[in-house]
Design an enzyme around this catalytic site. Structure first.
Site, short mmCIF file in Angstrom:
data_model
loop_
_atom_site.label_atom_id
_atom_site.label_comp_id
_atom_site.label_asym_id
_atom_site.label_seq_id
_atom_site.Cartn_x
_atom_site.Cartn_y
_atom_site.Cartn_z
N SER A 1 92.74 44.34 -92.68
CA SER A 1 91.49 43.71 -92.22
C SER A 1 90.74 42.90 -93.26
O SER A 1 89.74 42.25 -92.92
CB SER A 1 90.55 44.78 -91.66
OG SER A 1 91.02 45.22 -90.39
N LYS B 1 84.85 44.06 -98.06
CA LYS B 1 85.54 44.30 -96.78
C LYS B 1 86.65 45.32 -96.99
O LYS B 1 87.40 45.25 -97.98
CB LYS B 1 86.15 43.00 -96.25
CG LYS B 1 86.81 43.14 -94.88
CD LYS B 1 85.77 43.38 -93.80
CE LYS B 1 86.41 43.75 -92.46
NZ LYS B 1 86.91 45.16 -92.47
N LYS C 1 89.88 39.31 -92.48
CA LYS C 1 88.68 38.88 -91.77
C LYS C 1 87.67 38.18 -92.67
O LYS C 1 86.72 37.55 -92.17
CB LYS C 1 88.04 40.09 -91.08
CG LYS C 1 88.90 40.62 -89.93
CD LYS C 1 88.52 42.02 -89.50
CE LYS C 1 89.49 42.50 -88.40
NZ LYS C 1 89.40 43.94 -88.18
N SER D 1 84.53 45.75 -88.53
CA SER D 1 85.92 45.29 -88.55
C SER D 1 86.50 45.18 -87.14
O SER D 1 87.68 45.47 -86.90
CB SER D 1 86.78 46.25 -89.39
OG SER D 1 87.97 45.62 -89.79
#
Length: 465
Positions: A61, A239, A64, A119
């Site tokens: 993720s 993140k 992203k 997320s």
């Protein structure tokens, strides 16, 4: 001329010689458990630490980050995003989601908070799909944009095949490339605000009658689940990422003492991603410093500015942008090497870009900007006029006429002299001929006289006898 002086001061003044040894000491960094990592300084691009940083792995993720960054660059935050069937399907397998429904409408801002804090995979797909359509295409258009942007940022170990990081054999990157992407994203104000937000509330929508609270999953920024021990006061965002094939991935931003660091961890076993990030942050904040380029270069420029007359009274006509170099604590600014950078600056006012190196490490770069210094233009106008007048001989029309008359007189005189000279020769020749004739006439007359005398004498003698 002043710009030339500034560039000369930055790039041509004597520099400390480079050699291996204590003067070029670069801290090696701490030992960590994570197999792949990189530490970069966001604003200078300085790579402080690398460990297998070019190994290709699934990013999960942290993908992203690029999805959010590109959406910000191409969309307004108040645009309406409608969740398609394809977008909602991305969360049907139980992956990260905020449970959006087909046809649900949210603003782009709300969608991106869902992407970065929770997320949410359906939010990432919806944001990418919306942006792709806005650009005249579809979801695949956005994926192409991701790969194009990665290439432009200098990524060489990267290929993206989706916008959320779900497992895909054609979706990979490296810690180094994610560092480049993450640094670029963090330099964007809107992204920086989103990634640094701990909680966010999505108000009721056309499909949900209640608020939807969002919580940042990054345990160093906001306590999440059982990882509260990793909270770091210097952390400003980041993140998280995890899939069974990618293992744990993590991007972390932190600011302290003028430095902004980005740490990327890949293919780690949890909770090593947090422990190793904290170790790296503590080490590099303790062993490195930021030195203002403007303060150091302007000081050097003042000492080396040539005498430019009135221009010295108004300051330099080029200045360095506000930036800094990142150096080990035992190094000083005089030990950096300057070189002209071949990269194109995003600043339209940049006259040139200078890169700074410490040994083999790029430790910063700076744009040379127009300083905006003002001078009394009448000074230059007056002096320019005077200089021009000093180089030009001005002739009044009356003088020009007199010169023409004088030239005509000289030419006429030369002509007359030649004519007189020729006439004198002719007159002299005639006079010579006349003189010769007169001489011959006198001789002839004398001869006649003598002849008569002889004749008279003969006649007299004849009568006498």
């Amino acid at each position: 001329m002043a710009v030339f002086a500034m560039v000369t001061t930055l790039c041509a003044r004597p520099l400390m010689a480079f050699a291996d040894g204590d003067d070029m000491y670069w801290p090696e960094g701490p030992q960590i458990n994570s197999p792949c990592a990189v530490v970069m300084e966001v604003n200078t691009g300085t790579v402080l630490y690398e460990k297998n940083s070019h190994e290709k792995h699934y990013p999960a993720s942290i993908t992203k980050i690029l999805t959010t960054y590109l959406t910000i660059l191409n969309c307004e935050m108040d645009e309406k995003v409608t969740f398609s069937k394809e977008a909602v399907k991305e969360s049907s397998d139980g992956s990260s989601s905020i449970k959006r429904d087909v046809g649900e409408e949210m603003t782009m801002e709300q969608t991106l908070y869902g992407v970065m804090l929770e997320s949410a995979n359906e939010c990432a797909y919806a944001a990418a799909e919306h942006t792709g359509k806005k650009l005249g295409g579809d979801y695949s258009t956005f994926i192409d944009l991701m790969n194009k942007e990665a290439k432009e940022l200098g990524c060489t170990d990267t290929h993206f095949n989706n916008a959320n990081g779900l497992p895909d054999e054609n979706h990979w990157t490296s810690a180094y490339d994610m560092g480049l992407i993450s640094c670029a994203a963090y330099r964007n104000d809107e992204f920086r605000k989103i990634t640094g937000t701990k909680t966010y509330i999505i108000p009721p929508t056309n499909k949900h009658t209640e608020d939807t609270p969002l919580y940042n999953h990054h345990a160093m920024l906001h306590p999440f689940k059982s990882y509260s021990q990793f909270v770091n006061q210097d952390c400003t965002g980041g993140k998280t990422g995890y899939t069974s094939v990618a293992n744990s991935t993590l991007v972390t931003y932190a600011e302290k003492d003028g430095l902004t660091l980005c740490v990327v961890i890949m293919n780690a076993q949890s909770p090593d991603q947090y422990a190793d990030t904290n170790t790296l942050l503590n080490y590099y904040f303790s062993n490195f410093k930021a030195l203002s380029i403007a303060e150091n270069e302007n000081s050097a420029a003042a000492d080396n500015t040539p005498d430019l007359g009135v221009m010295n009274e108004h300051g330099m006509y080029a200045k360095v942008s506000e930036n800094y170099v990142v150096l080990p604590n035992n190094a000083d600014f005089s030990s950096v090497k300057r070189e002209a950078a071949d990269m194109k600056s995003d600043n339209k006012d940049a006259l040139a870009t200078v890169r700074y190196k410490y040994g083999d490490h790029v430790v910063g770069c700076v744009d040379l900007l127009k300083s905006g210094a003002k001078v009394d233009l009448s000074y230059f106008d007056e002096n320019s006029r005077q200089n021009a007048e000093s180089d030009i001989i001005r002739i009044k029309p009356v003088y020009f006429l007199w010169v023409l008359v004088l030239i005509a007189v000289i030419i006429l005189s030369i002509f007359m002299i030649r004519r007189i000279s020729d006439n004198i020769y002719v007159l002299k020749h005639k006079w010579s001929i006349k003189k010769e004739q007169r001489e011959r006439f006198r001789e002839h007359k004398l001869e006649r006289k003598q002849r008569r005398r002889r004749d008279n004498l003969k006649f007299s003698g004849r009568h006498k006898y």
